[in-house]
Write an enzyme that holds these catalytic residues in place. Structure first.
Site, mmCIF file in Angstrom:
data_model
loop_
_atom_site.group_PDB
_atom_site.id
_atom_site.type_symbol
_atom_site.label_atom_id
_atom_site.label_comp_id
_atom_site.label_asym_id
_atom_site.label_seq_id
_atom_site.Cartn_x
_atom_site.Cartn_y
_atom_site.Cartn_z
ATOM 1 N N GLU A 128 -17.925 -8.131 43.310
ATOM 2 C CA GLU A 128 -19.373 -8.089 43.383
ATOM 3 C C GLU A 128 -19.778 -6.853 44.193
ATOM 4 O OE1 GLU A 128 -17.883 -11.171 43.633
ATOM 5 O OE2 GLU A 128 -18.753 -11.860 41.748
ATOM 6 N N THR B 49 -22.004 -9.091 39.997
ATOM 7 C CA THR B 49 -20.655 -9.308 39.475
ATOM 8 C C THR B 49 -20.270 -8.234 38.468
ATOM 9 O OG1 THR B 49 -20.888 -11.677 39.783
ATOM 10 C CG2 THR B 49 -19.220 -10.968 38.208
ATOM 11 N N CYS C 166 -19.522 -12.106 31.282
ATOM 12 C CA CYS C 166 -20.406 -13.150 30.754
ATOM 13 C C CYS C 166 -21.851 -13.006 31.212
ATOM 14 C CB CYS C 166 -19.898 -14.523 31.167
ATOM 15 S SG CYS C 166 -18.389 -14.466 32.115
ATOM 16 N N HIS D 177 -26.258 -19.268 31.829
ATOM 17 C CA HIS D 177 -25.162 -18.896 32.733
ATOM 18 C C HIS D 177 -24.483 -20.120 33.342
ATOM 19 C CE1 HIS D 177 -22.784 -15.861 34.457
ATOM 20 N NE2 HIS D 177 -23.175 -16.019 35.700
ATOM 21 N N CYS E 187 -12.573 -14.171 38.068
ATOM 22 C CA CYS E 187 -13.855 -13.915 37.402
ATOM 23 C C CYS E 187 -13.703 -12.667 36.538
ATOM 24 C CB CYS E 187 -14.938 -13.726 38.463
ATOM 25 S SG CYS E 187 -16.446 -12.987 37.819
ATOM 26 N N TYR F 75 -19.913 -21.253 33.527
ATOM 27 C CA TYR F 75 -18.977 -21.592 34.598
ATOM 28 C C TYR F 75 -17.818 -22.471 34.121
ATOM 29 C CZ TYR F 75 -20.934 -18.812 38.196
ATOM 30 O OH TYR F 75 -21.281 -17.711 38.940
ATOM 31 N N CYS G 116 -15.627 -21.021 32.976
ATOM 32 C CA CYS G 116 -14.568 -20.111 33.468
ATOM 33 C C CYS G 116 -13.780 -20.803 34.576
ATOM 34 C CB CYS G 116 -15.173 -18.805 33.978
ATOM 35 S SG CYS G 116 -16.279 -18.993 35.404
ATOM 36 N N GLU H 150 -18.187 -18.700 44.686
ATOM 37 C CA GLU H 150 -19.007 -18.403 43.516
ATOM 38 C C GLU H 150 -19.365 -19.693 42.774
ATOM 39 O OE1 GLU H 150 -17.403 -15.979 40.247
ATOM 40 O OE2 GLU H 150 -19.018 -14.594 40.725
HETATM 41 FE FE1 SF4 Z 1 -17.430 -14.608 36.548
HETATM 42 FE FE2 SF4 Z 1 -17.455 -17.062 35.539
HETATM 43 FE FE3 SF4 Z 1 -19.762 -15.823 36.213
HETATM 44 FE FE4 SF4 Z 1 -18.299 -15.050 34.088
HETATM 45 S S1 SF4 Z 1 -19.348 -17.009 34.367
HETATM 46 S S2 SF4 Z 1 -19.239 -13.751 35.614
HETATM 47 S S3 SF4 Z 1 -16.213 -15.370 34.818
HETATM 48 S S4 SF4 Z 1 -18.117 -16.462 37.585
HETATM 49 FE FE FE Z 2 -21.054 -15.429 38.659
#
Ligand code: SF4
Ligand code: FE
Length: 482
Positions: free
Chosen positions: A257, A191, A104, A292, A100, A296, A298, A446
């Site tokens: 976190e 985060t 973002c 958001h 992570c 993800y 990500c 997460e």
């Molecule tokens: Fe972390 Fe993914 Fe959330 Fe960005 S979107 S803060 S990389 S979990």
């Molecule tokens: Fe997150």
């Protein structure tokens, strides 16, 4: 100011006097702490890649406020192309960090507050939008990291903020002064906050008139007096203090976190972006969550790393051609690309809000995050299946390096002859990191709870599914009169 490099970013954090606790002690220099450092490296990567010609297209954007080049993480989405590029950036960064990378949340918070502040002003003649634009300008010019803080600790989930026995279970305004407000409360699961210069706070659930003092959005620097961070533990976190590169699986990068307490924190008026307009809280929360959820993507990038690691584990075991291995890798890829498809789809289907900022398509964004609450678990299961039990029974790097034991371990833990035992150990530890260790916080749990737990998406899917339209389609085909 120009875009910062990763090391300039780390130096700028060093100047902050944050209050951070870990293992019962105040952390003197967070940027030097071996448990924190990998998470800082992941954010530093978002700076360095913005300066890399190969990645700058996804990592930078043109500010609609100044026309200057800014880090894309500090950008307000001006088109569906911006939404799509965000998703592609998320995947790329997941591939490069396998964790992570934290930045973002801030971008999604900027976009939610920006478009909501515009609509509050339209209704009430307030000046939240201008305030927020000046704040955003400061963030863009200084190339800052801003943590978006939403999740309150919530106490008794069946009671609204104002009904709680302890009134501080949701963050609230405890005092109003001519020059600003004083806030008290606590945000959980924050985060990347220890790696952030600023925190942008938003309410966490829809509210009614009785919850007026809880309807507040604002920003403060992370070293503002009264902001206290308690670092969250992660599975296997103290391995990072042992100095072993192999045993941590991902020695360079990580996420984090923290529990963040706001102990009567003063916020000047120009940093307050919502105060008491309860009917706009639902819009703000929904827009943040909506943005958001496709962030993800990500996990798709991290999934790429995990699928690659599983394929290498099979290669090192000498079974890359086994049909069941090939089939498992196909299954993992299918699941991973399904998440990516929905993240892209909700971005391509985005549309402008009244402020001009673009918003993703809400139903598809919720479908995307709902996929994320499931598919990484199956991908982890298949990776563990392919990796084999050695992933959790492997001796430590210290044993491997010990002159007494190295010969034994090197000989008996070798797979195919052409691959050094150490490479096999490294890949198995990476799989362990992503499925069970510190990396699993970002990839696994997460995936379940970040950007909202599954039930939050199911509520939105139910609301947006337009069942009456589906029924009338069926009636029309079956020739049943309306
Ligand atoms: Fe972390 Fe993914 Fe959330 Fe960005 S979107 S803060 S990389 S979990
Ligand atoms: Fe997150």
């Amino acid at each position: 100011m120009a875009l910062k490099t990763g090391s300039e970013y780390i130096e700028s954090l060093r100047k902050l006097n944050m209050t951070v606790y870990m293992f019962g002690e105040k952390v003197a220099v967070p940027v030097e702490h071996p448990i924190i450092r990998p998470s800082m490296n992941a954010v530093a990567l978002t700076y360095d890649l913005a300066l890399d010609p190969l990645t700058e297209d996804l990592m930078t954007a043109t500010s609609h406020l100044t026309g200057k080049k800014i880090n894309r993480f500090n950008h307000i989405f001006q088109s569906t192309n911006d939404l799509v590029k965000k998703v592609k950036r998320q995947r790329m960064l997941g591939q490069k960090s396998a964790c992570c990378f934290q930045r973002c949340v801030g971008q999604d918070a900027f976009n939610a507050v920006y478009s909501t502040a515009f609509e509050i002003d339209e209704k009430y003649g307030t000046d939240y939008f201008e305030r927020f634009k000046s704040y955003l300008l400061y963030v863009q010019e200084e190339d800052l990291v801003v943590d978006g803080a939403m999740t309150d600790v919530k106490g008794n989930r069946s009671l609204s903020p104002s009904q709680q026995v302890d009134p501080d279970m949701y963050l609230r305004v405890v005092e109003r002064r001519p020059d600003g407000i004083v806030v008290r409360g606590c945000k959980a699961h924050q985060t990347g906050i220890v790696n952030s210069h600023e925190v942008l706070v938003m309410p966490t659930i829809s509210m009614d008139a009785a919850d007026k003092d809880y309807a507040v959005s604002f920003s403060v620097a992370t070293d503002t007096p009264g902001v206290i961070m308690i670092y969250g533990r992660q599975s296997c976190d103290t391995r990072k203090m042992e100095g072993s590169q192999i045993d941590v699986g991902n020695s360079e990068y990580g996420g984090h976190e923290a529990l963040v307490i706001f102990d009567d924190v003063f916020v000047p008026n120009d940093r307050v972006f919502l105060d008491g307009e309860t009917e706009f809280v639902g819009m703000l929360v929904e827009r943040f969550a909506g943005h958001h959820r496709p962030s993800y993507a990500c996990k798709v990038g991290v999934g790429d790393v995990l699928i690659g690691a599983a394929a290498l584990a099979a290669d090192y075991n000498g079974v890359p051609k086994a049909s069941h291995i090939k089939d498992k890798l196909i299954e993992m890829t299918h699941l991973n690309e399904t998440i990516y498809s929905s993240a892209l789809a909700c971005s391509y289907e985005g549309s402008p809000t009244a402020s001009g900022a673009y918003l993703i398509e809400m139903l598809l964004a919720n479908v995307c995050k709902h996929n994320v609450t499931r598919f990484p678990y199956e991908i982890c299961r298949l990776a563990e299946d392919i990796a084999g039990g050695l992933m959790v029974t492997l001796p430590s790097e210290k044993d491997y390096r010990s002159p007494e034991l190295n010969g034994y371990i090197d000989k008996y833990l070798r797979g195919v002859d052409s691959v050094p035992t150490e490479h096999r150990m490294r890949i198995l530890r990476l799989i362990e990191n992503l499925t069970l260790g510190t990396g699993a916080v970002g990839y696994r749990t997460e995936s379940m709870h970040g950007a909202g737990s599954p039930q939050a998406q199911r509520i939105m899917i139910a609301r947006l599914s337009n069942m009456e339209h589906k029924k009338s389609l069926a009636k029309h085909i079956a020739k049943i009169p309306e």
